[in-house]
Design a protein around this motif. Structure first.
Motif, PDB file in Angstrom:
ATOM      1  N   SER A   1       0.735  -1.319   0.131  1.00  0.00           N
ATOM      2  CA  SER A   1      -0.062   0.118  -0.133  1.00  0.00           C
ATOM      3  C   SER A   1       1.072   1.344   0.044  1.00  0.00           C
ATOM      4  N   PHE A   2       0.697   2.061  -0.868  1.00  0.00           N
ATOM      5  CA  PHE A   2       1.526   3.280  -1.045  1.00  0.00           C
ATOM      6  C   PHE A   2       0.781   4.587  -1.118  1.00  0.00           C
ATOM      7  N   ARG A   3      -0.360   4.424  -1.808  1.00  0.00           N
ATOM      8  CA  ARG A   3      -1.408   5.803  -1.725  1.00  0.00           C
ATOM      9  C   ARG A   3      -2.156   5.887  -0.330  1.00  0.00           C
ATOM     10  N   LYS A   4      -2.508   7.177  -0.327  1.00  0.00           N
ATOM     11  CA  LYS A   4      -2.939   7.343   0.854  1.00  0.00           C
ATOM     12  C   LYS A   4      -4.570   6.603   1.193  1.00  0.00           C
TER      13      LYS A   4
ATOM     14  N   ILE B   1      -3.723   3.181   1.727  1.00  0.00           N
ATOM     15  CA  ILE B   1      -2.885   2.937   3.330  1.00  0.00           C
ATOM     16  C   ILE B   1      -4.158   3.044   4.392  1.00  0.00           C
ATOM     17  N   ALA B   2      -4.867   3.944   4.280  1.00  0.00           N
ATOM     18  CA  ALA B   2      -6.075   4.070   5.109  1.00  0.00           C
ATOM     19  C   ALA B   2      -7.022   2.706   5.254  1.00  0.00           C
ATOM     20  N   LEU B   3      -7.123   2.113   3.994  1.00  0.00           N
ATOM     21  CA  LEU B   3      -7.906   1.020   3.742  1.00  0.00           C
ATOM     22  C   LEU B   3      -6.978  -0.265   4.495  1.00  0.00           C
ATOM     23  N   SER B   4      -5.883  -0.061   4.307  1.00  0.00           N
ATOM     24  CA  SER B   4      -5.153  -1.339   4.924  1.00  0.00           C
ATOM     25  C   SER B   4      -4.937  -1.453   6.399  1.00  0.00           C
ATOM     26  N   ASN B   5      -5.147  -0.312   7.029  1.00  0.00           N
ATOM     27  CA  ASN B   5      -4.958   0.007   8.527  1.00  0.00           C
ATOM     28  C   ASN B   5      -6.487  -0.283   9.073  1.00  0.00           C
ATOM     29  N   VAL B   6      -7.679  -0.045   8.134  1.00  0.00           N
ATOM     30  CA  VAL B   6      -8.615  -0.685   8.545  1.00  0.00           C
ATOM     31  C   VAL B   6      -8.906  -2.132   8.590  1.00  0.00           C
TER      32      VAL B   6
ATOM     33  N   ALA C   1       7.416   2.007   9.806  1.00  0.00           N
ATOM     34  CA  ALA C   1       7.447   0.832   8.643  1.00  0.00           C
ATOM     35  C   ALA C   1       6.031   0.067   8.772  1.00  0.00           C
ATOM     36  N   PRO C   2       5.006   1.127   8.546  1.00  0.00           N
ATOM     37  CA  PRO C   2       3.449   0.419   8.844  1.00  0.00           C
ATOM     38  C   PRO C   2       3.236  -0.744   7.852  1.00  0.00           C
TER      39      PRO C   2
END
Length: 383
Positions: free
Chosen positions: A20-23, A26-31, A109-110
């Motif tokens: 995940s690189f785009r903003k 990244i938000a979706l991957s955190n969810v 390094a999320p």
């Protein structure tokens, strides 16, 4: 099949999280990351009469016994009216602390956060969380204290060691681990572990012999008696053999020592020494896997960090990260593929239902098939 589906889900989310690189990505991957952690919490918290030691915790619930903080959990479970809430509360404590550790350690390094969860699920969750509930709670409290105590302050270390001991008295052995964890050089500890591993492959059980001698000499009371029983009763003192699981640990240690000591790759010194301590307890007591498993519980989380360091170092070689992920199948292949006779601890211990009030799950089979010896009964008989 249920656990295999979870593994596949975590694997897919880990890959998505890593790339995940785009903003918005990244938000979706955190969810998805927090959703997977919550799902894992649900699996552990609401299992019904399943897991290696659930009958023991039911007995502790009935007798209101246990270490001070764990007894507090039992009291709260009584308020809710069912011993099931012991697992709900301990899982809540463990995963709340685990999220803090992951988020703080991978702030820069999320992309490795979900990979940590995948490795935790494969290497730790079934092997520890579903079996020794008190001790894994103590272990995660201790891990939290280690990561908070960045400067290695001795008084702070003692505080967290004693706090962990309030969940499981085995954490008292941490009082003697301050020097090897914080003060011994990584290079010296590496050499020492290579010696331990050599003894293991040559068939020498140096430290096991010492432990038996000391326990025979000490009075057989309390925890000392329990440790002695673990070394003497055949069903409990199962010898540790070379398995796929052992090979993962050995490969991880050899690789991380090569990277850190020989290739001079920077790594948190305490984490590295934690890996060395894990190898000492896991490999250094081959004749007493029950004891070594429980002692090594406090340091196994550092092995996951070591594997992630290896993946970082060789991220351009795709087969190395992929190899480590798939090697983790060797930890719980019997569970993943529902081959109950291959599950090391006891048949059917991990297959569960979620009916909290009433229906017995296949975990009940453990009561009928287990060959473990009731240590309390032995003690009353004077054995």
């Amino acid at each position: 099949m249920f656990y295999l589906v979870l593994y596949a889900l975590f694997f897919v989310v880990a890959v998505c999280n890593y790339y995940s690189f785009r903003k918005n990505e990244i938000a979706l991957s955190n969810v998805l990351y927090y959703g997977c952690v919550f799902l894992l919490f649900i699996v552990g918290a609401f299992r019904f009469e399943t897991g290696g030691d659930w009958p023991g915790y039911k007995l502790m619930y009935d007798e209101l016994s246990g270490e001070p903080l764990f007894r507090t959990i039992i009291y709260i479970a009584h308020v809710f009216g069912h011993y099931q809430y012991i697992f709900v509360l301990t899982e809540l404590i463990r995963f709340a602390i685990l999220i803090y550790i992951i988020d703080s350690q991978f702030k820069s390094a999320p992309q490795y956060k979900m990979l940590f969860v995948l490795l935790y699920y494969s290497m730790y969750f079934f092997y520890y969380d579903m079996v020794i509930v008190r001790q894994t709670t103590a272990a995660i409290v201790f891990a939290y204290g280690v990561f908070k105590n960045r400067n290695g302050n001795f008084k702070t270390y003692l505080f967290w060691a004693f706090l962990a001991a309030m969940f499981h008295f085995s954490a008292l052995m941490l009082l003697f681990m301050y020097y090897p964890l914080y003060r011994i050089s990584n290079k010296k500890f590496t050499i020492f572990n290579y010696f331990i591993i050599a003894c293991y492959f040559l068939g020498f059980d140096l430290f096991g012999t010492v432990i038996v001698s000391v326990l025979e000499w000490l009075p057989h009371v309390g925890l000392i008696y329990k440790l002695w029983a673990y070394t003497q009763i055949a069903d409990l003192a199962t010898a540790r053999n070379i398995t796929g699981q052992s090979l993962v640990y050995l490969l991880s240690f050899f690789t991380i020592s090569y990277l850190h000591i020989f290739k001079k790759r920077p790594m948190n010194s305490v984490v590295y020494n934690g890996v060395c301590l894990y190898m000492f307890f896991y490999i250094g007591l081959p004749a007493f896997s029950t004891i070594s498993t429980r002692l090594s519980t406090f340091y196994s989380i550092f092995v996951i960090f070591a594997i992630l360091e290896i993946i970082k170092a060789y991220r351009k070689l795709f087969f190395i990260p992929l190899g480590f992920v798939f090697l983790c199948f060797c930890f719980n292949k019997g569970i993943f593929f529902e081959s109950s006779e291959k599950v090391a601890y006891n048949p059917y211990q991990f297959y569960f239902t979620y009916d909290i009030f009433g229906t017995k799950s296949t975990g009940e089979v453990r009561l009928n098939q287990t060959r473990g010896i009731n240590i309390r009964a032995m003690k009353k008989e004077g054995r």
